[in-house]
Design a protein around this motif. Structure first.
Motif, PDB file in Angstrom:
ATOM      1  N   ILE A  13     -18.397 -27.163 102.591  1.00 48.10           N
ATOM      2  CA  ILE A  13     -17.284 -26.748 103.449  1.00 48.10           C
ATOM      3  C   ILE A  13     -16.621 -27.966 104.087  1.00 48.10           C
ATOM      4  N   TRP A  28     -12.862 -27.946 101.992  1.00 43.61           N
ATOM      5  CA  TRP A  28     -11.970 -26.968 102.611  1.00 43.61           C
ATOM      6  C   TRP A  28     -10.535 -27.101 102.110  1.00 43.61           C
ATOM      7  N   TYR A  72      -8.704 -24.042 100.133  1.00 41.55           N
ATOM      8  CA  TYR A  72      -7.550 -23.323 100.676  1.00 41.55           C
ATOM      9  C   TYR A  72      -6.295 -23.535  99.844  1.00 41.55           C
ATOM     10  N   TYR A  88     -11.566 -22.766  94.397  1.00 45.45           N
ATOM     11  CA  TYR A  88     -11.940 -24.141  94.748  1.00 45.45           C
ATOM     12  C   TYR A  88     -11.760 -25.059  93.537  1.00 45.45           C
TER      13      TYR A  88
END
Length: 174
Positions: A125, A129, A133, A98
Motif C-alpha cells: 500500500i 497506492w 488508483y 494495480y
C-alpha cells in the motif's frame, strides 16, 4: 421483458427517501428520474456503477448514489452494480487494476507473494497506492464507457427484435 423483471425489484420511492444512508442527498432524491427504466437512464446507471465498482475506496455505494443523482440516472442500478466489487472479486480486480496502473506508469509491479501477510500488504500500500488508483480510474473509466455503449446497443437490439417479432406474428381478427 427485462424491464418487467427489473421493475419487480425496484424500491418504492418513499422507502428510498427514508434510507438513512441516502439522507445526505436530501430533496435530490425526489427526482422521479432516479427510478426510470429507460435506455439512457440504465446506460448512465451502468456508467456510474461500473466506474465506482473499480475505485478502491470505502463507501462506494454512497459515491455511486451521488453520481446517479448528479447524472439523473437509475439509482438502484448504479448502487447495485458497485457490488461487482465484493470480498470474492476484490483481490483479483484490484490487483489487476494495480498491474494496469503499473504498466501505464512504467513502474515495476510487485508480484503476489506465496503467503499474504499484513506486513506485505502495508508495504504494498505504501508503494503501490498511485499505480493502484491510477489503474483503477483508467480501468473503471474504460469498462464504464464500454458498458454504457453496450447497454445502448443491447437495448436497441432487444427493441428491434421485439418489433420484428411483433411484425411477423399474424394479426388476430376475431
Amino acid at each position: 421483458m427485462p424491464r418487467r423483471i427489473i421493475k419487480k425489484y425496484m424500491p418504492d420511492p418513499k422507502k428510498l427517501q427514508e434510507q438513512k444512508s441516502l439522507r445526505f442527498l436530501g430533496k435530490l432524491l425526489e427526482d422521479p428520474g432516479l427510478l426510470h427504466l429507460t435506455r439512457r437512464s440504465v446506460a448512465k446507471a451502468f456508467l456510474v456503477g461500473i466506474f465506482f465498482a473499480f475505485i478502491p475506496v470505502p463507501f462506494q455505494m454512497v459515491l455511486a448514489a451521488a453520481g446517479a443523482v448528479l447524472l439523473h440516472c437509475n439509482l438502484p442500478i448504479s448502487v447495485g452494480l458497485v457490488w461487482i466489487t465484493n470480498p470474492i472479486t476484490m483481490p483479483v480486480m484490484f490487483y489487476g487494476t494495480y498491474l494496469v496502473g503499473s504498466w501505464l506508469l512504467g513502474v515495476e509491479a510487485q508480484p503476489m507473494p506465496d503467503e499474504l501477510t499484513l506486513d506485505w500488504l502495508s508495504d504494498l500500500i505504501a508503494e503501490a497506492w498511485w499505480p493502484l488508483y491510477f489503474g483503477s480510474a483508467v480501468t473503471g473509466a474504460v469498462f464504464a464507457v464500454l458498458s454504457y455503449f453496450g447497454i445502448h446497443l443491447l437495448w436497441r437490439w432487444h427493441v428491434n427484435k421485439s418489433w420484428r417479432t411483433r411484425k411477423s406474428k399474424p394479426e388476430n381478427n376475431g
